[in-house]
Enzyme design. Structure first.
Site, PDB file in Angstrom:
ATOM      1  N   GLU A 539       0.841  -1.188   0.000  1.00 15.08           N
ATOM      2  CA  GLU A 539       0.000   0.000   0.000  1.00 15.08           C
ATOM      3  C   GLU A 539       0.881   1.244   0.000  1.00 15.08           C
ATOM      4  O   GLU A 539       2.054   1.202   0.382  1.00 15.08           O
ATOM      5  CB  GLU A 539      -0.906   0.007   1.241  1.00 15.08           C
ATOM      6  CG  GLU A 539      -1.863  -1.174   1.307  1.00 15.08           C
ATOM      7  CD  GLU A 539      -2.688  -1.199   2.591  1.00 15.08           C
ATOM      8  OE1 GLU A 539      -2.276  -0.509   3.559  1.00 15.08           O
ATOM      9  OE2 GLU A 539      -3.700  -1.901   2.628  1.00 15.08           O
ATOM     10  N   ASP A 675       4.893   5.864 -17.073  1.00 20.18           N
ATOM     11  CA  ASP A 675       3.552   6.320 -16.659  1.00 20.18           C
ATOM     12  C   ASP A 675       3.571   7.819 -16.388  1.00 20.18           C
ATOM     13  O   ASP A 675       3.034   8.287 -15.397  1.00 20.18           O
ATOM     14  CB  ASP A 675       3.087   5.551 -15.424  1.00 20.18           C
ATOM     15  CG  ASP A 675       1.600   5.787 -15.119  1.00 20.18           C
ATOM     16  OD1 ASP A 675       0.872   6.212 -16.038  1.00 20.18           O
ATOM     17  OD2 ASP A 675       1.177   5.556 -13.973  1.00 20.18           O
TER      18      ASP A 675
END
Length: 820
Positions: A539, A675
Site C-alpha cells: 500500500e 507512466d
C-alpha cells in the site's frame, strides 16, 4: 516484451465512479441489450416496436414510435432492463430517419427509473426537461445530472403539441458494483437535494442521493464543483450545536445482496477554521440478513484528527470482512460541523449470500444447490488458473531463450493469437487485423525502428534500441549512445501498486549487489493520515513524519526547515507478500535511491530493520498536478475579482519546463518512467514540481487505466502506439507521454485525453498510427496553448520513433517560453 502482447489484448475496462469517465455505451446500439429487455407502453406496428429503438439502427421502420398522436399530457414510455444495477451518466437520443422518409423525433423527454422494478422514481433535472432532437438524424447527447443508479429506465417523450414522435437512443454509464441500494440518515442542515427516497419525521429513508453521485466536494465547502449551484451544495452537513442534537449522526446502508465488507470510504471536509472536521470515530453494526437481528459486536474505528491540513480527504474505515446486507454506522462529531460528500463500500460478493436466515427457514434448502454449484465452479476455475500459470511459465522460459532482436516469429507472436482476429474482452468490438499484420516481413518494412538499418545502427545513436546480439554490453552501455530499456508490459506495476521504473539490465544487476544506502527511520514517528493507493502486495500511505528534518540533517532535500513534521508518502509491503514481492520491493528501494534531482520524488529514508518493510519518499502539500489544475481557471480579471483559484500561462509553462527537466534527468540514467502524466506530478505551494510514480495505485485515477485481466494496468491514453501494440517502452515512448502531459496541462486537466474515444477506439487508433495511412486521430490544440508549443507536442507524437525529440531538446525548447 514478447509475451506481453499475447496477454496484452485480453483487456478489461475498469469500473469507475467518476462521472466524467463513467461513460461506456451500455449496449443499445450494439445489441448487448437484447430485444427481450426492451418493452414499451405502445407501438404503431411491430416494425416500430421497442426493439428498433437502437441508436444509428435502421431496422424495421427505423425507430420506436408510440401509437397515436402524442399529447402533452401523455406518458408513453420505452423501458430498458439493464439486468443489473448501473450508474447512468449520459443518454444519447435520435429521431427516425428511415432512409430519408422518417421525420419524427422527440424535442423533449423525461426519465423514470427503478432499482427493483416495483418502486419507480422520476428523475429530476435541476434545470428542467432534457432537450432532445431538432431533426431526424443527428444524435443529441445529454449528461444525466445528477446521475441515476438503477436497473430499469423508462424514457418518456414529451410533446408540447399533439404530434407523432419516434425515438432511437443509447445509454451510457458503468456497473454499480458498490451494491448499495439505499441509505437513510437524519435530514442534514445542508439538504441532500438529489435524494430519491422519502422524508419522514426529519429523516431521509430508502433512497440514494448526493453521497453516491460520484462527485467529491472541494477543500472549501463553500465552493461547488457544480455550476449554478449554491455554496455548500456538494456536501451533506450536520451540526451538533442545535437543541436535541445527538453527539453522533446515525446512517443506515442497505445492499442488494449479502456481502463481505472490507472497508468503507468517507469523503469528508476538514476546514477546521470554520468549525468543520472529519468525524472523531465511527461505530458500525451489521445485519447479516434482512430477517435477522443486528449483531451485538460493532466495528469501532478512531480517526486521527488533523488541525494542520484543511484539505478534504477520504477516510478509510476498515470493516474487517464482516458479512451483511445492512450496515448501521454512528459517526461522532469532532467539532461543530461534520460534512460528507461521498460514501462508498468495498466488499467481496458472496455466491450464495454472506449469511442465511435461521436453519428453520425453508430458503436454506434452495440455497444448497447454488452453494454446491459455486464451489464446483470455483474448483474448476482454480484448476484452469493453475494450468494457465504453468503454461505461461513454460512459454516465458522458451521466450527468454530467444534472441533479443525481433525475429519474424517474434513479431507473429506479438501481433496475433490463435486466429486472425484480436478480440477484446470488453464487448462487443472485434478488431480485424490489416493483411500486412499477418506478414512479419511486411511488418518489418513498415516499422523503421525494426528495420535492418535500424538494427545495424542500434549502437550508433538515435532512438533505436541496441541489439545486444551484435554489440557487447560495454559498447551498448558505455559509449555515447543511450540505451532505452524495453520492458515486459505485465511488469509495469510494482508490488505496492505504483508503476516501476524500467532500468537497463546491467544497472539492475549492479544495484542488487549493493546494500541499501538510505537511513533507517524510526517507524513509530510515522503518523498515518490517509491511504493513497494499493497494489497486490503493498500500500501507499500519506503520513506525517515527526522530526524528519532533524533526522535527515544538513543538506536535507526538504524545503520547509522550520517544521518538525512533514508530509511523506510511505510505500509499505504487506505481511503476506511473497518472497519475490519482497525482493522486488528491495530492488525498487535501490532504484529509488539512485534518484537525486530537484524535479524527481526522492527516497528519504526506509524502515527495513523489521516488518513491514517501508520506503519513505517526498510528498508535496498541493497534491498531484491533475487535481490541482482541474480545480483552477486561467488567471484573469474575473478570477481576481471573484477570488476564484487560478493559474497563469506563465505558471503552466514553468510546470512544463520542470517536468521536461526531471525527465531529462531520468533519461540521462537510462531510466524509463512508463507512466508520465499529470496524476504522477506532485507540486508544493511554490509550484515546484516533482515527478512521482504512484498515480497508478490510486482508485481516484482507476479510469485512466485499462486492466489486463489479473495482471497489470495500462495508461493507454498516454502510451505511444508501439507501447500498446508491441509492449515496447523506451525513453521515446516517455516523450510521447510527455506530449500528452503537456496537453493535459494546457487544458487545465478538465478533460481526459481522447475523451470522445472509448478505450477500444484508443487501441484501434494506435493501429492507425502503425498503418500510417493518414487516418490516425491526434489530440486537438488546447485554446491556451501557444502554436509553437502545440507543434512541439505534435513532434512528441511522431509516428516514427527517431523523429521524436529527446528530453534534452524538449527542455531547451521550452525554457525560452517561460521568459517570454
Amino acid at each position: 516484451g514478447t509475451f506481453c502482447l499475447f496477454l496484452g489484448f485480453c483487456l478489461k475496462l475498469p469500473s469507475g465512479m467518476k462521472t466524467d469517465y463513467c461513460r461506456d455505451a451500455l449496449g443499445m446500439q450494439d445489441e448487448r441489450i437484447e430485444d427481450e429487455d426492451l418493452t414499451a407502453s405502445s407501438k404503431w406496428y411491430d416494425t416500430t416496436g421497442p426493439q428498433n429503438a437502437r441508436l444509428h439502427s435502421e431496422k424495421g421502420d427505423g425507430a420506436w414510435c408510440p401509437k397515436g398522436q402524442l399529447e402533452p399530457s401523455d406518458s408513453q414510455y420505452l423501458q430498458i432492463d439493464l439486468r443489473k444495477l448501473t450508474f447512468l451518466t449520459t443518454i444519447g437520443t435520435q429521431g427516425r430517419y428511415a432512409g430519408g422518409l422518417g421525420k419524427e423525433f422527440a424535442q423533449l423527454y423525461r426519465l423514470n427509473y427503478s432499482r427493483d422494478g416495483v418502486l419507480w422514481r422520476s428523475w429530476k433535472n435541476r434545470l428542467g426537461n432534457q432537450a432532445s432532437n431538432i431533426n431526424t438524424y443527428n444524435v443529441v447527447t445529454n449528461d444525466i445530472k445528477p446521475p441515476i443508479i438503477a436497473r430499469y429506465v423508462r424514457v418518456i417523450p414529451v410533446s408540447r403539441l399533439s404530434s407523432t414522435v419516434c425515438m432511437r437512443l443509447e445509454l451510457y454509464g458503468c456497473p454499480w458494483d458498490d451494491g448499495l441500494i439505499s441509505y437513510s440518515a437524519p435530514v442534514p442542515s445542508f439538504n441532500d437535494s438529489t435524494y430519491d427516497g422519502v422524508l419522514d419525521r426529519r429523516k431521509l429513508i430508502g433512497g440514494l442521493g448526493q453521497l453516491t453521485d460520484g462527485i467529491t466536494g472541494k477543500d472549501d465547502f463553500l465552493l461547488s464543483r457544480q455550476t449554478n449551484m449554491w455554496p455548500g451544495y456538494d456536501y451533506l452537513g450536520w451540526r451538533n450545536d442545535t437543541p436535541g442534537t445527538l453527539e453522533y449522526v446515525e446512517m443506515e446502508f442497505v445492499f442488494d445482496k449479502p456481502r463481505n465488507f472490507t472497508s468503507m470510504k468517507v469523503h469528508s471536509n476538514n476546514m477546521f477554521s470554520r468549525g468543520v472536521k472529519i468525524f472523531s470515530s465511527v461505530s458500525c453494526s451489521f445485519k447479516p440478513h434482512p430477517r435477522l437481528s443486528w449483531e451485538a459486536e460493532p466495528v469501532v474505528f478512531n480517526t486521527v484528527l488533523d488541525d494542520r491540513n484543511p484539505s478534504a480527504r477520504y477516510v478509510t474505515v476498515p470493516l474487517n470482512r464482516r458479512a451483511a446486507t445492512h450496515i448501521r454506522c454512528r459517526f461522532y462529531f469532532a467539532d461543530v460541523w461534520m460534512m460528507f460528500s461521498e460514501i462508498s463500500f468495498q466488499s467481496g460478493k458472496n455466491c450464495a449470500g454472506a449469511a442465511a436466515p435461521s436453519s428453520t427457514d425453508s430458503s436454506d434448502d434452495g440455497n444448497t444447490p447454488i452453494l454446491i454449484g459455486c464451489l464446483v465452479t470455483i474448483i474448476l476455475l482454480l484448476v484452469i488458473i493453475i494450468f494457465l500459470i504453468l503454461w505461461c511459465q513454460c512459454v516465458c522460459k522458451v521466450l527468454e531463450k530467444a534472441p533479443r532482436r525481433i525475429l519474424d516469429e517474434d513479431v507473429t507472436v506479438r501481433l496475433s493469437s490463435c486466429s486472425d482476429t484480436i478480440i477484446l474482452q470488453t464487448p462487443p468490438r472485434v478488431f480485424l487485423l490489416d493483411p500486412q499484420y499477418q506478414n512479419p516481413a511486411a511488418l518489418r518494412n513498415k516499422l523503421p525502428e525494426l528495420s535492418q538499418s535500424a538494427e545495424a545502427s542500434a549502437c550508433g545513436g538515435g532512438y533505436a534500441e541496441p541489439d545486444v546480439t551484435q554489440c557487447t554490453p560495454h559498447q551498448c552501455f558505455n559509449n555515447n549512445a543511450p540505451h532505452y530499456a524495453e520492458t515486459d508490459i505485465v511488469r509495469l506495476q510494482g508490488v505496492t501498486g505504483s508503476n516501476m521504473y524500467a532500468v537497463p539490465a546491467l544497472t539492475v544487476d549492479s544495484l542488487t549487489r549493493k546494500d541499501i544506502s538510505a537511513a533507517e527511520f524510526p517507524r513509530q514517528q510515522l503518523i498515518f493520515r490517509e491511504k493513497l493507493g494499493e497494489g497486490q502486495f503493498g500500500e501507499v500511505h500519506l503520513c506525517e513524519a515527526e522530526g524528519l528534518p532533524e533526522f535527515l540533517g544538513e543538506g536535507s532535500p526538504l524545503p520547509d526547515r522550520d517544521r518538525r513534521s512533514v508530509l511523506v508518502a510511505v510505500k509499505q509491503l504487506r505481511a503476506d507478500a511473497t518472497s519475490q514481492a519482497r525482493n522486488d520491493f528491495l530492488k525498487e528501494i535501490k532504484i529509488m535511491s539512485r534518484l537525486d534531482d530537484p524535479n524527481i520524488i526522492r527516497l528519504l529514508c526506509v524502515c527495513v530493520s523489521s516488518d513491514p518493510l517501508c520506503m519513505v519518499t517526498e510528498y508535496m502539500e498541493n497534491g498531484d498536478l491533475n487535481m490541482f489544475l482541474s480545480q483552477r481557471e486561467i488567471e484573469s480579471t474575473l478570477t481576481h475579482a471573484n477570488n476564484i483559484p487560478s493559474v497563469s500561462l506563465s505558471d503552466l509553462l514553468h510546470m512544463a519546463v520542470q517536468i521536461s527537466s526531471g525527465m531529462k534527468y531520468l533519461a540521462s540514467l537510462n531510466f524509463v518512467h512508463r507512466d508520465l502524466a499529470t496524476r504522477n506530478c506532485l507540486l508544493d505551494r511554490r509550484l515546484t514540481i516533482k515527478i512521482a510514480d504512484f498515480g497508478m495505485s490510486r482508485n481516484l485515477y482507476s479510469s485512466d487505466y485499462y486492466r489486463i485481466q489479473g495482471r497489470a494496468v495500462l495508461p493507454i491514453r498516454w502510451m505511444a502506439w508501439e507501447s500498446i501494440l508491441l509492449g515496447k517502452f523506451t525513453t521515446a515512448s516517455d516523450v510521447w507521454a510527455f506530449g500528452v502531459t503537456l496537453w493535459e496541462i494546457f487544458t487545465l486537466c478538465k478533460e481526459q485525453p481522447y475523451s470522445l474515444l472509448s478505450d477500444e477506439q484508443v487501441i484501434e487508433n494506435s493501429g492507425e498510427f502503425f498503418r500510417n495511412q493518414g487516418r490516425q486521430i491526434f489530440l486537438y490544440a488546447p485554446p491556451l496553448c501557444p502554436p509553437s508549443l502545440f507543434e512541439l507536442m505534435m513532434r512528441c507524437w511522431s509516428r516514427n520513433i527517431p523523429d521524436r525529440p529527446a528530453f534534452e531538446g524538449l527542455y531547451q525548447a521550452l525554457r525560452p517560453h517561460v521568459n517570454q
